[in-house]
Scaffold this motif. Structure first.
Motif, PDB file in Angstrom:
ATOM      1  N   PHE A 149       0.830  -1.209   0.000  1.00  0.00           N
ATOM      2  CA  PHE A 149       0.000   0.000   0.000  1.00  0.00           C
ATOM      3  C   PHE A 149       0.869   1.265   0.000  1.00  0.00           C
ATOM      4  O   PHE A 149       0.650   2.191  -0.794  1.00  0.00           O
ATOM      5  CB  PHE A 149      -0.914  -0.029   1.229  1.00  0.00           C
ATOM      6  N   VAL A 150       1.862   1.294   0.877  1.00  0.00           N
ATOM      7  CA  VAL A 150       2.758   2.464   0.953  1.00  0.00           C
ATOM      8  C   VAL A 150       3.470   2.653  -0.389  1.00  0.00           C
ATOM      9  O   VAL A 150       3.581   3.774  -0.903  1.00  0.00           O
ATOM     10  CB  VAL A 150       3.771   2.294   2.106  1.00  0.00           C
ATOM     11  N   ALA A 151       3.939   1.544  -0.982  1.00  0.00           N
ATOM     12  CA  ALA A 151       4.644   1.649  -2.272  1.00  0.00           C
ATOM     13  C   ALA A 151       3.708   2.233  -3.331  1.00  0.00           C
ATOM     14  O   ALA A 151       4.121   3.066  -4.142  1.00  0.00           O
ATOM     15  CB  ALA A 151       5.152   0.275  -2.702  1.00  0.00           C
ATOM     16  N   ALA A 152       2.432   1.834  -3.300  1.00  0.00           N
ATOM     17  CA  ALA A 152       1.482   2.323  -4.305  1.00  0.00           C
ATOM     18  C   ALA A 152       1.138   3.798  -4.073  1.00  0.00           C
ATOM     19  O   ALA A 152       1.072   4.580  -5.020  1.00  0.00           O
ATOM     20  CB  ALA A 152       0.202   1.477  -4.265  1.00  0.00           C
ATOM     21  N   VAL A 153       0.945   4.192  -2.819  1.00  0.00           N
ATOM     22  CA  VAL A 153       0.483   5.565  -2.520  1.00  0.00           C
ATOM     23  C   VAL A 153       1.628   6.576  -2.598  1.00  0.00           C
ATOM     24  O   VAL A 153       1.441   7.692  -3.072  1.00  0.00           O
ATOM     25  CB  VAL A 153      -0.187   5.616  -1.124  1.00  0.00           C
ATOM     26  N   GLU A 154       2.814   6.180  -2.136  1.00  0.00           N
ATOM     27  CA  GLU A 154       3.927   7.146  -2.081  1.00  0.00           C
ATOM     28  C   GLU A 154       4.696   7.222  -3.393  1.00  0.00           C
ATOM     29  O   GLU A 154       5.615   8.022  -3.509  1.00  0.00           O
ATOM     30  CB  GLU A 154       4.890   6.794  -0.931  1.00  0.00           C
ATOM     31  N   ARG A 155       4.319   6.396  -4.366  1.00  0.00           N
ATOM     32  CA  ARG A 155       5.075   6.315  -5.608  1.00  0.00           C
ATOM     33  C   ARG A 155       5.210   7.687  -6.268  1.00  0.00           C
ATOM     34  O   ARG A 155       4.250   8.433  -6.327  1.00  0.00           O
ATOM     35  CB  ARG A 155       4.356   5.355  -6.565  1.00  0.00           C
TER      36      ARG A 155
END
Ligand SMILES: CC(C)(COP(=O)(O)OP(=O)(O)OC[C@H]1O[C@@H](n2cnc3c(N)ncnc32)[C@H](O)[C@@H]1O)[C@@H](O)C(=O)NCCC(=O)NCCS
Ligand SMILES: Nc1ncnc2c1ncn2[C@@H]1O[C@H](COP(=O)(O)OP(=O)(O)OP(=O)(O)O)[C@@H](O)[C@H]1O
Length: 277
Positions: A271-277
């Motif tokens: 989730f973090v990888a997807a949102v902070e990308r």
């Protein structure tokens, strides 16, 4: 103008909720994860399978959306807790009482609220840092169920569990899982292998209260040794990694060990990888 802005905010909260549910589903669609449920088998769990976890994840999307909207509206921890508890109640009703995603609702829910806050105020801070800055005190001072497995383990072994992890801004996500996903991108053959590598890195580095509850300190030490050996042998970059990971999975199942907290943290890292990308 105001109506348009509101509409845009609703849309982004919905996108955040859908992304959170997708990350839970991508976690399920990962094999071999030691002891855990996946699309291939039930791991060390008699009471749940991939279908139940997929249904539970989809059912939770609107709650993650509510948490994102609450984060965007500047909610305090009491408000987030009320939504989180409603999500838990809906999960138990939908699964006939099985704990499919309790830990995941908590961790991913806080990160979804932080994602709502980040989008609304245009801040660039990592989601974990937003959680720690806004809600750490509320997380640590909130009501505790003295009979939960996590509480039993916290008293018996002084393990901080899901609350300490969240209050510290999810160091296991930022310092363990995300670097493992990035390393694996260079050596792994595909997305599923990357997720297996991150799962092994989490098991090696986290004091998972599910492992402690089912296996005590010896069970946790066994799990960490197995995951560390897998990584030291080259992880998913080594030839024959999949049968080796499958053998570790079988060893966990034989001992009834299941790192449910690491499964949650894997979904949070996605989730973090997807949102902070
Ligand atoms: C904090 C929670 C997880 C309850 O924790 P507790 O330790 O009492 O219970 P329980 O043993 O049932 O759950 C712990 C779960 O955390 C996960 N976990 C275990 N170890 C770890 C770890 N080291 N790090 C992160 N997660 C972990 C596992 O999935 C485990 O099943 C949570 O359910 C809660 O307090 N909910 C209330 C609603 C709330 O505050 N929501 C916040 C907004 S969504
Ligand atoms: N793929 C998965 N397989 C197993 N557990 C998962 C998975 N994904 C997430 N989890 C997490 O694991 C937790 C459930 O673990 P588990 O069933 O071991 O614990 P429990 O309900 O405390 O009790 P028990 O040890 O009696 O089964 C859930 O809170 C959930 O968030």
């Amino acid at each position: 103008m105001i109506a348009l802005a509101r509409h845009g905010e609703e849309r982004s909260a919905t996108a955040i909720g859908d992304t959170a549910a997708d990350c839970l589903i991508r976690e399920v669609e990962t094999w071999p994860k030691p002891g855990l449920v996946s699309h291939v088998d039930q791991g060390a769990h008699d009471d749940m399978d991939a279908d139940l976890l997929r249904r539970s994840a989809r059912m939770l999307a609107p709650y993650f959306t509510d948490l994102a909207a609450a984060g965007a509206a500047g909610a305090d921890m009491d408000r987030l807790r009320a939504i989180g508890m409603a999500a838990e109640a809906a999960m138990l009703a939908a699964t006939a009482g099985v704990n499919t995603h309790r830990g995941a609702i908590f961790g991913l829910g806080l990160l979804a609220a932080a994602a709502g806050f980040r989008t609304r105020y245009g801040v660039a801070a990592p989601l974990g840092r937003i959680v720690a800055a806004r809600w750490a005190t509320g997380i640590l001072d909130g009501p505790v169920d003295l009979h939960s497995h996590g509480s039993v383990v916290a008293r018996r072994y002084r393990a901080g569990g899901a609350r300490a992890e969240a209050a510290a801004g999810f160091p296991a996500v930022y310092d363990v899982a995300l670097p493992a996903l990035a390393d694996a991108r260079r050596i792994a053959d595909g997305d599923e292998a990357e997720r297996v590598q991150a799962c092994m890195a989490l098991i090696a580095g986290v004091a998972d209260s599910n492992l402690l509850y089912r296996g005590g300190p010896a069970g946790l030490a066994f799990a960490q040794r197995q995951a560390k050996a897998f990584l030291a042998d080259g992880g998913v970059g080594a030839a024959g990694w999949r049968p080796r990971a499958a053998a570790i999975h079988a060893a966990f199942v034989a001992r009834r060990l299941s790192p449910g907290g690491c499964a949650d943290l894997l979904a949070m890292a996605l989730f973090v990888a997807a949102v902070e990308r």
